[in-house]
Design a protein around this motif. Sequence first.
Motif, PDB file in Angstrom:
ATOM      1  N   ILE A  17      33.849  34.311  43.869  1.00  0.00           N
ATOM      2  CA  ILE A  17      34.767  33.176  43.705  1.00  0.00           C
ATOM      3  C   ILE A  17      35.250  32.820  45.107  1.00  0.00           C
ATOM      4  N   PRO A  18      35.138  31.533  45.509  1.00  0.00           N
ATOM      5  CA  PRO A  18      35.535  31.171  46.867  1.00  0.00           C
ATOM      6  C   PRO A  18      37.043  31.299  47.090  1.00  0.00           C
ATOM      7  N   SER A  19      37.427  31.606  48.314  1.00  0.00           N
ATOM      8  CA  SER A  19      38.844  31.688  48.680  1.00  0.00           C
ATOM      9  C   SER A  19      38.971  31.333  50.156  1.00  0.00           C
ATOM     10  N   TYR A  29      42.426  42.410  52.038  1.00  0.00           N
ATOM     11  CA  TYR A  29      42.035  41.008  52.221  1.00  0.00           C
ATOM     12  C   TYR A  29      43.238  40.117  51.932  1.00  0.00           C
ATOM     13  N   ALA A  30      43.467  39.124  52.775  1.00  0.00           N
ATOM     14  CA  ALA A  30      44.575  38.181  52.615  1.00  0.00           C
ATOM     15  C   ALA A  30      44.007  36.775  52.528  1.00  0.00           C
ATOM     16  N   PHE A  31      44.405  36.033  51.483  1.00  0.00           N
ATOM     17  CA  PHE A  31      43.848  34.692  51.256  1.00  0.00           C
ATOM     18  C   PHE A  31      44.927  33.776  50.689  1.00  0.00           C
ATOM     19  N   ARG A  32      44.687  32.462  50.775  1.00  0.00           N
ATOM     20  CA  ARG A  32      45.694  31.495  50.330  1.00  0.00           C
ATOM     21  C   ARG A  32      45.775  31.440  48.810  1.00  0.00           C
ATOM     22  N   ASP A  33      47.004  31.401  48.291  1.00  0.00           N
ATOM     23  CA  ASP A  33      47.201  31.283  46.844  1.00  0.00           C
ATOM     24  C   ASP A  33      46.726  29.904  46.376  1.00  0.00           C
ATOM     25  N   LEU A  34      46.075  29.875  45.232  1.00  0.00           N
ATOM     26  CA  LEU A  34      45.540  28.632  44.665  1.00  0.00           C
ATOM     27  C   LEU A  34      46.658  27.657  44.291  1.00  0.00           C
ATOM     28  N   HIS A  35      47.797  28.176  43.871  1.00  0.00           N
ATOM     29  CA  HIS A  35      48.942  27.342  43.471  1.00  0.00           C
ATOM     30  C   HIS A  35      50.157  27.750  44.302  1.00  0.00           C
ATOM     31  N   ALA A  37      53.539  28.496  46.036  1.00  0.00           N
ATOM     32  CA  ALA A  37      54.946  28.375  45.647  1.00  0.00           C
ATOM     33  C   ALA A  37      55.832  28.133  46.861  1.00  0.00           C
ATOM     34  N   ALA A  38      55.237  28.038  48.053  1.00  0.00           N
ATOM     35  CA  ALA A  38      55.948  27.770  49.301  1.00  0.00           C
ATOM     36  C   ALA A  38      54.919  27.173  50.273  1.00  0.00           C
ATOM     37  N   PRO A  39      55.376  26.542  51.367  1.00  0.00           N
ATOM     38  CA  PRO A  39      54.408  25.959  52.315  1.00  0.00           C
ATOM     39  C   PRO A  39      53.367  26.974  52.783  1.00  0.00           C
ATOM     40  N   SER A  40      53.791  28.214  52.990  1.00  0.00           N
ATOM     41  CA  SER A  40      52.833  29.286  53.260  1.00  0.00           C
ATOM     42  C   SER A  40      52.915  30.300  52.120  1.00  0.00           C
ATOM     43  N   HIS A  41      51.826  30.462  51.379  1.00  0.00           N
ATOM     44  CA  HIS A  41      51.786  31.400  50.254  1.00  0.00           C
ATOM     45  C   HIS A  41      50.445  32.131  50.321  1.00  0.00           C
ATOM     46  N   ILE A  42      50.518  33.379  50.724  1.00  0.00           N
ATOM     47  CA  ILE A  42      49.319  34.193  50.952  1.00  0.00           C
ATOM     48  C   ILE A  42      49.320  35.353  49.960  1.00  0.00           C
ATOM     49  N   VAL A  43      48.157  35.637  49.377  1.00  0.00           N
ATOM     50  CA  VAL A  43      47.987  36.772  48.467  1.00  0.00           C
ATOM     51  C   VAL A  43      47.262  37.881  49.250  1.00  0.00           C
ATOM     52  N   VAL A  44      47.807  39.102  49.170  1.00  0.00           N
ATOM     53  CA  VAL A  44      47.221  40.213  49.924  1.00  0.00           C
ATOM     54  C   VAL A  44      46.851  41.326  48.952  1.00  0.00           C
ATOM     55  N   VAL A  45      45.579  41.748  48.984  1.00  0.00           N
ATOM     56  CA  VAL A  45      45.069  42.722  48.010  1.00  0.00           C
ATOM     57  C   VAL A  45      44.317  43.857  48.707  1.00  0.00           C
ATOM     58  N   PRO A  46      44.348  45.054  48.103  1.00  0.00           N
ATOM     59  CA  PRO A  46      43.415  46.086  48.555  1.00  0.00           C
ATOM     60  C   PRO A  46      42.013  45.721  48.072  1.00  0.00           C
ATOM     61  N   LYS A  47      40.992  46.035  48.852  1.00  0.00           N
ATOM     62  CA  LYS A  47      39.626  45.703  48.425  1.00  0.00           C
ATOM     63  C   LYS A  47      39.203  46.560  47.235  1.00  0.00           C
ATOM     64  N   ARG A  48      39.770  47.754  47.112  1.00  0.00           N
ATOM     65  CA  ARG A  48      39.505  48.616  45.962  1.00  0.00           C
ATOM     66  C   ARG A  48      40.443  48.214  44.821  1.00  0.00           C
ATOM     67  N   HIS A  49      39.923  48.165  43.616  1.00  0.00           N
ATOM     68  CA  HIS A  49      40.732  47.741  42.478  1.00  0.00           C
ATOM     69  C   HIS A  49      41.767  48.802  42.081  1.00  0.00           C
TER      70      HIS A  49
END
Length: 120
Positions: A17-19, A29-35, A37-49
């Motif tokens: 899925i593109p990000s 990995y840190a990527f921009r939130d699709l929706h 909630a602020a001018p800068s909204h970044i989602v940060v996840v561990p690569k392992r689930h």
Amino acid sequence: MNKEPDCIFCSIIAGDIPSTEVATSEHAYAFRDLHPAAPSHIVVVPKRHHPNVNELSHTDPELTGHVVALAAEAATKDGLDADGWRLLTNTGEHAGQTVQHVHFHVLGGERLGPLNAPRN
Ligand code: 5GP
Ligand code: ZN
């Protein structure tokens, strides 16, 4: 990495899925939130689930540190340090967690509202 079937964030990490990348490391990995909630909204996840911060912090405290460090790096890259930014994670139903792959939200770019905003 342990890709979980039907997990949106595992699919984003795998590139299925593109990000829009903000920052990346060996473990997170840190990527921009699709929706946003602020001018800068970044989602940060561990690569392992891992499903949530409770499970993540108990089973892999070192990875928890890596994810928080990448969140700080992403905030710096987005120019948020001078005026400040917020880091939060939702856990479970009452908090409104919608994706069951632990993630931290970096929010900034304007003066933020109250931490516990009224429900709408
Ligand atoms: P939660 O509500 O679980 O704390 O946060 C999930 C976040 O993931 C939401 O802010 C939502 O906008 C974001 N999100 C859900 N699906 C996607 C997607 O496919 N791509 C991106 N970039 N963000 C997503
Ligand atoms: Zn996942």
